[in-house]
Design a protein around this motif. Structure first.
Motif, short mmCIF file in Angstrom:
data_model
loop_
_atom_site.label_atom_id
_atom_site.label_comp_id
_atom_site.label_asym_id
_atom_site.label_seq_id
_atom_site.Cartn_x
_atom_site.Cartn_y
_atom_site.Cartn_z
N LEU A 93 -6.09 9.72 -2.07
CA LEU A 93 -6.28 8.34 -1.60
C LEU A 93 -5.34 7.98 -0.45
O LEU A 93 -5.19 6.80 -0.12
CB LEU A 93 -6.12 7.34 -2.74
CG LEU A 93 -7.13 7.48 -3.88
CD1 LEU A 93 -6.88 6.42 -4.95
CD2 LEU A 93 -8.56 7.38 -3.37
N ASN B 65 0.83 -1.20 0.00
CA ASN B 65 0.00 0.00 0.00
C ASN B 65 0.87 1.26 0.00
O ASN B 65 1.96 1.26 -0.57
CB ASN B 65 -1.01 -0.02 1.16
CG ASN B 65 -2.37 0.52 0.76
OD1 ASN B 65 -2.48 1.59 0.20
ND2 ASN B 65 -3.41 -0.24 1.03
N ASP C 54 -11.83 1.46 -2.89
CA ASP C 54 -10.39 1.48 -2.69
C ASP C 54 -10.16 1.99 -1.27
O ASP C 54 -9.85 3.17 -1.06
CB ASP C 54 -9.69 2.36 -3.72
CG ASP C 54 -8.17 2.17 -3.71
OD1 ASP C 54 -7.69 1.40 -2.85
OD2 ASP C 54 -7.48 2.78 -4.55
N TYR D 97 -10.11 -3.32 -3.21
CA TYR D 97 -9.82 -2.48 -4.38
C TYR D 97 -10.52 -3.06 -5.60
O TYR D 97 -10.45 -4.26 -5.85
CB TYR D 97 -8.32 -2.39 -4.62
CG TYR D 97 -7.95 -1.75 -5.93
CD1 TYR D 97 -8.41 -0.48 -6.26
CD2 TYR D 97 -7.15 -2.41 -6.85
CE1 TYR D 97 -8.09 0.11 -7.48
CE2 TYR D 97 -6.81 -1.83 -8.06
CZ TYR D 97 -7.29 -0.57 -8.37
OH TYR D 97 -6.97 0.01 -9.56
N ASP D 98 -11.18 -2.20 -6.36
CA ASP D 98 -12.07 -2.63 -7.44
C ASP D 98 -11.42 -2.80 -8.81
O ASP D 98 -12.12 -3.01 -9.80
CB ASP D 98 -13.25 -1.67 -7.56
CG ASP D 98 -12.82 -0.23 -7.86
OD1 ASP D 98 -11.66 -0.01 -8.30
OD2 ASP D 98 -13.63 0.69 -7.64
N GLN E 22 -7.66 -4.28 2.76
CA GLN E 22 -7.85 -3.34 1.66
C GLN E 22 -8.75 -4.00 0.62
O GLN E 22 -8.51 -5.13 0.20
CB GLN E 22 -6.51 -2.96 1.03
CG GLN E 22 -6.61 -1.86 -0.01
CD GLN E 22 -6.64 -0.47 0.58
OE1 GLN E 22 -6.32 -0.29 1.75
NE2 GLN E 22 -7.00 0.52 -0.22
#
Length: 328
Positions: free
Chosen positions: A198, A72, A229, A267-268, A265
């Motif tokens: 982000l 990350n 996200d 995330y798409d 986490q």
């Protein structure tokens, strides 16, 4: 064990197949990648992957990889470790560090320590200063299958104070490419607020009343209408193996994910473009092809002292266990 190709730097990469009658998986020595997962009676792969090593050196570098030494984001590409300032590659938004940069564990060739029919142990030695991170570090990743469950045990140590926060970065697609129509359950009551860049702001926000409340099942659209996200927060430190996510598809196939990590986490895959590379599903992968579920320490720990720590003293062991159970 079979050859999977040669890296751009000329290093040989191997693929190792493990499993039994119920479940099988293919692991690469490049990036300790979880390349393929197959469940008996299901005629498709359950995770996104490629038969082409060049794809993993290119736009699919995160697919199935073991990210570290810090998964990350690190704000401003810098951190204070044991009172000293360190700088890292700024490869995110031109300012921050993402997944430890181009020298992270996902870009390294690991050594096979041991292999059996249902497990493989990989080892990676990281020199002092690689990517800006201090310490001579060793990392071990053990993938193992028992019945219809796959586990990943990660252990690491250093000879100097350093940062450790590893995570597997697989993209899951239980019913073929895409995840629209699937349901995600995450039994977490909090998540990390992030700014426009982000990056975590430091605020730990309750999920109730937000689009991210997945405690009782979140219907996934699998497109740009639903932005995902974010890091879900379970606790302030590592704990015993606990459920962190459950993904269920219209076909009736389910995946339950457990981990000792305090965060997850989600995330798409909304920024991925894998055009031009072969995949296990045939066509190239694009946006929203799969859903990443990354059991991890909370991102932003180098900036926000109240987050679970990722700083480790010399000789202090990092350990994390994650398990995926499949059923249909």
């Amino acid at each position: 064990m079979r050859s999977f190709g040669v890296t751009e730097e000329g290093r040989r990469v191997h693929a190792i197949e493990i499993g039994g009658d119920a479940l099988s998986a293919t692991i690469l020595t490049y990036g300790a990648v979880l390349n393929d997962v197959r469940l008996a009676g299901v005629d498709r792969p359950l995770t996104l992957g490629s038969p082409d090593l060049a794809a993993y050196e290119g736009p699919l570098e995160s697919f199935g990889a073991l990210m570290g030494p810090v998964v990350n984001r690190i704000r401003d590409g810098r951190a204070v470790i044991a009172g000293r300032d360190y700088s890292f590659e700024r490869n995110f938004e031109g300012r921050h560090t993402l997944h430890s940069g181009r020298t992270g564990s996902h870009r390294q060739v690991w050594e096979v320590e041991a292999q059996g029919p249902s497990s493989v142990s990989l080892r990676l030695d990281l020199p002092d200063g690689l990517g800006g991170f201090p310490g001579i570090r060793w990392v071990r990743a053990i993938y193992a299958i028992e019945n219809a469950a796959l586990s990943l045990e990660i252990a690491a140590e250093s000879d100097a104070p350093t940062l450790f926060s590893f995570a597997n970065h697989s993209y899951w697609a239980l019913d073929g490419v895409g995840f629209g129509g699937q349901t995600l359950t995450v039994p977490a009551g909090r998540y990390l607020e992030a700014g426009r860049d982000l990056m975590p702001t430091g605020a730990v926000t309750h999920v109730e009343g937000t689009p991210y409340d997945a405690r009782h099942g979140l219907a996934l659209t699998g497109d740009e209408s639903q932005f995902l996200d974010l890091n879900y927060c379970f606790c302030e430190g590592d704990r015993a193996l606990h459920e962190v996510a459950r993904l269920a598809g219209p076909s009736g196939l389910t995946m339950t994910m457990e981990s000792t990590a305090p965060g997850l986490q989600v995330y798409d895959c909304g920024t991925i473009d894998g055009a031009g590379f072969a995949t296990h599903h045939g066509p190239s992968y694009g946006r929203y092809a799969g859903l990443a579920l990354e059991a991890q320490r909370w991102p932003g720990a180098t900036t926000h002292a109240h987050f679970p720590k990722i700083a480790h003293d010399a000789g202090e062991r990092f350990h994390q266990l994650t398990r995926w159970r499949f059923a249909r």
